[in-house]
Design a protein around this motif. Structure first.
Motif, mmCIF file in Angstrom:
data_model
loop_
_atom_site.group_PDB
_atom_site.id
_atom_site.type_symbol
_atom_site.label_atom_id
_atom_site.label_comp_id
_atom_site.label_asym_id
_atom_site.label_seq_id
_atom_site.Cartn_x
_atom_site.Cartn_y
_atom_site.Cartn_z
ATOM 1 N N VAL A 108 3.237 2.234 6.808
ATOM 2 C CA VAL A 108 3.997 1.011 6.348
ATOM 3 C C VAL A 108 3.006 -0.127 6.217
ATOM 4 O O VAL A 108 2.401 -0.417 7.374
ATOM 5 C CB VAL A 108 5.235 0.820 6.738
ATOM 6 C CG1 VAL A 108 6.352 2.158 6.229
ATOM 7 C CG2 VAL A 108 5.330 0.774 8.170
ATOM 8 N N PRO A 109 2.938 -1.111 5.209
ATOM 9 C CA PRO A 109 3.934 -0.846 4.208
ATOM 10 C C PRO A 109 3.112 0.067 3.077
ATOM 11 O O PRO A 109 2.074 0.177 3.114
ATOM 12 C CB PRO A 109 3.817 -2.512 3.503
ATOM 13 C CG PRO A 109 2.435 -2.959 4.112
ATOM 14 C CD PRO A 109 2.496 -2.445 5.688
ATOM 15 N N SER A 110 3.979 0.737 2.273
ATOM 16 C CA SER A 110 3.378 1.487 1.392
ATOM 17 C C SER A 110 4.002 1.611 0.031
ATOM 18 O O SER A 110 4.798 0.943 -0.501
ATOM 19 C CB SER A 110 3.310 2.796 2.001
ATOM 20 O OG SER A 110 4.724 3.542 2.157
ATOM 21 N N ASN A 111 3.474 2.408 -0.771
ATOM 22 C CA ASN A 111 4.185 2.808 -2.135
ATOM 23 C C ASN A 111 5.399 3.643 -1.982
ATOM 24 O O ASN A 111 5.424 4.150 -0.877
ATOM 25 C CB ASN A 111 3.488 3.155 -3.085
ATOM 26 C CG ASN A 111 2.472 4.466 -2.957
ATOM 27 O OD1 ASN A 111 3.123 5.461 -2.502
ATOM 28 N ND2 ASN A 111 1.286 4.535 -3.084
ATOM 29 N N SER A 112 5.919 4.126 -3.108
ATOM 30 C CA SER A 112 7.114 4.959 -2.665
ATOM 31 C C SER A 112 6.943 6.452 -2.641
ATOM 32 O O SER A 112 7.696 7.324 -2.238
ATOM 33 C CB SER A 112 8.237 4.898 -3.766
ATOM 34 O OG SER A 112 7.543 5.317 -5.122
ATOM 35 N N PHE A 113 5.542 6.815 -2.866
ATOM 36 C CA PHE A 113 5.042 8.252 -3.060
ATOM 37 C C PHE A 113 4.466 8.761 -1.977
ATOM 38 O O PHE A 113 4.727 9.757 -1.155
ATOM 39 C CB PHE A 113 4.039 8.551 -4.140
ATOM 40 C CG PHE A 113 3.631 10.046 -4.051
ATOM 41 C CD1 PHE A 113 4.308 11.099 -4.797
ATOM 42 C CD2 PHE A 113 2.307 10.342 -3.707
ATOM 43 C CE1 PHE A 113 4.135 12.176 -4.842
ATOM 44 C CE2 PHE A 113 1.769 11.415 -3.901
ATOM 45 C CZ PHE A 113 2.889 12.500 -4.298
ATOM 46 N N ILE A 114 3.401 7.785 -1.093
ATOM 47 C CA ILE A 114 2.645 8.237 -0.031
ATOM 48 C C ILE A 114 2.348 6.951 0.892
ATOM 49 O O ILE A 114 2.206 5.812 0.328
ATOM 50 C CB ILE A 114 1.447 8.847 -0.482
ATOM 51 C CG1 ILE A 114 0.651 9.325 0.670
ATOM 52 C CG2 ILE A 114 0.605 7.998 -1.257
ATOM 53 C CD1 ILE A 114 -0.698 10.100 0.024
#
Length: 520
Positions: A108-114
């Motif tokens: 994190v932080p990241s996108n919703s997939f990976i």
């Protein structure tokens, strides 16, 4: 603790009056209050961290349970091979999860997939979205990752090349499993019930509740094993020329029971440990009620589901096949534990009994289907972890209690939180659970299926017929685990012995001319 740290020296000076030392006294008192508050905070973090580390050790101890269960469920000539694969799951999985897996799951932080941060644990410890990510959290999640790989190894036991284990184990723990855990458990995951609450940010205003991994761990491992066993094909002799099933029994019921109890013991780190912290109050009017109470309830639901599934399997198999089978009971018990793992924290104890009862029949049904489809899984891993894991997700969508869901996951964007259909919470949570099941099946099939197919085409998947018949301990590992007498090795029994099959009707054939009977 918060009130101690909010001490204001100017306000306290006013209360102390206009004495000469009022300001100095106020500053001293507030400093002491702040130091005391910091000490309490540090103690709370230390207790939570110790709790998480202890849970990680319990989950890691499940690897020993997997090893014993696998060893007892295979024929003696393949004992060293299956034990080595369990060691490999932990070792290879440790490095791959350290380098890639943890970052893909919780970077994190990241996108919703990976996830996309913390490769090689860079910048750990850190904080994000009011959550702490420390080394203890990595260790706990690594133990989960290698559990998924251990499930898969059981499905393809007794016929798989060592290099294939090395490749699939690293790929599963370093990429396939972390993506699914990011979806469901990361603060940024698209299916996460713990995702930062914004209007419309949760899947069906709920998110998928998979508290300890019926889907994330058990379905991932089970579906991966399903593809491996399908592509590899059944063991030699598992089905005769007419297509009838032939039992290739494991060589040690004692090891199966030992492994089952070790796994059961480790499950108390798997399920209750998934709270990650113990010192958390729910702010209710109840005395002595907080996360510590929810942890105790979770241990109880875990226990009841396993016990119910084991007993249901015991009597069901007795009615179906005519005898009491310890291996079937152990597998049934583990099926109940795999099923309750999703909803263990949000259901009542009586609902856990329902979960275990249905899980036993799910396992029996999938085993019957596997036999008809000529599918060979030496440990019933795909049926047990994949089938019962899927039932566990559906069960959570049906029986999750509203109060427990709100305590653990908080309120939704609309000020409410969907919960179980049968508990009056509507169908949103159940819909999210179905989406999670479909997503896991699709993702694991799209990644592990092609991997096993490529390994087969490269002739890296299955051992030769000669090696499989002789046993991989001798042909691949330089010796046997111990001196043994395998049932299927007695194709030419000594003179004076008559080979007779004991049918499950309880009758025994009479010896002929003083000869002894051997059960095959």
């Amino acid at each position: 603790m918060a009130s101690l740290s909010n001490c204001s020296a100017p306000e306290l000076t006013t209360l102390l009056g206009s004495t000469a030392n009022a300001t100095a006294a106020a500053e001293y008192i507030c400093t002491r209050f702040t130091n005391t508050s910091d000490s309490f905070t540090n103690i709370a973090f230390a207790i939570d961290n110790t709790y998480l580390l202890f849970s990680a050790y319990l989950v890691f101890a499940m690897q020993l349970g997997f090893a014993m269960l696998c060893a007892g469920s295979v024929r003696a000539k393949n004992t060293m091979n299956i034990m080595l694969t369990n060691v490999l799951d932990a070792a290879a999985g440790g490095l791959s999860y350290y380098i890639f897996g943890y970052a893909f799951a919780f970077g994190v932080p990241s996108n919703s997939f990976i996830g996309k941060h913390h490769f090689g644990l860079k910048n750990i410890p850190t904080e994000y979205n009011n959550s702490s990510y420390d080394y203890s959290f990595f260790l706990y999640q690594w133990a989960f990752a290698i559990a998924a790989a251990g499930i898969t190894s059981g499905s393809i036991a007794e016929r798989t090349q060592f290099v294939a284990y090395l490749i699939y184990s690293s790929f599963l723990t370093g990429f396939v499993y972390p993506i699914v855990s990011h979806w469901v458990w990361s603060a940024d995951g698209w299916a996460s019930a713990s995702r930062e609450i914004k209007s419309g940010s949760l899947l069906f205003d709920s998110g998928a509740i998979d508290f300890a991994g019926s889907g994330v761990v058990h379905m991932v491992g089970g579906i991966a094993g399903l593809w491996g066993a399908l592509i590899e094909g059944p063991r030699i002799g598992r089905f005769d020329r007419s297509g009838r099933s032939v039992a290739l029994r494991g060589h040690s019921g004692s090891l199966v029971v030992l492994g089952t109890f070790l796994l059961w013991f480790g499950w108390y780190g798997f399920n209750p440990g998934s709270f990650l912290q113990i010192l958390k109050s729910y702010g209710t009017s109840k005395v002595f009620y907080g996360q510590w109470s929810a942890i105790g309830r979770t241990a109880v639901t875990t226990t009841l589901a396993g016990c119910t599934a084991g007993l249901t399997t015991l009597f069901s198999r007795r009615l179906l096949v005519g005898h009491w089978n310890v291996t079937d009971v152990c597998n049934g018990l583990l099926g109940g534990l795999a099923a309750i793992t999703s909803g263990c924290s949000v259901v009542e104890p009586w609902a856990a009994v329902v979960c275990g009862f249905v899980a036993a029949w799910v396992l029996i049904g999938f085993n019957k289907l596997a036999e008809k489809c000529k599918y060979d899984d030496p440990l019933e891993a795909a049926q047990l972890h994949g089938g019962c894991g899927a039932w566990g997700l559906l069960f959570t969508g049906l029986f999750a209690k509203g109060q427990y869901v709100k305590e653990i996951y908080g309120m939704g964007p609309s000020g409410t939180r969907p919960y179980g259909v049968f508990m009056g919470g509507g169908g949103k949570l159940f819909a999210a659970q179905i989406i999670q099941i479909l997503a896991i099946i699709g993702w694991v099939s799209a990644t592990m299926g092609p991997l096993f197919y490529i390994l087969k085409k490269l002739k890296l998947l299955r051992v030769s017929t000669e090696d499989e018949m002789a046993g991989m301990d001798m042909t691949r590992h330089g010796g046997v685990a111990y001196v043994y007498h395998d049932e299927d090795a007695s194709s030419h029994p000594p003179a004076g012995f008559a080979m007779r099959r004991i049918e499950p009707d309880g009758t025994s054939p009479a010896p002929t001319n003083g000869s002894s009977n051997i059960v095959v």
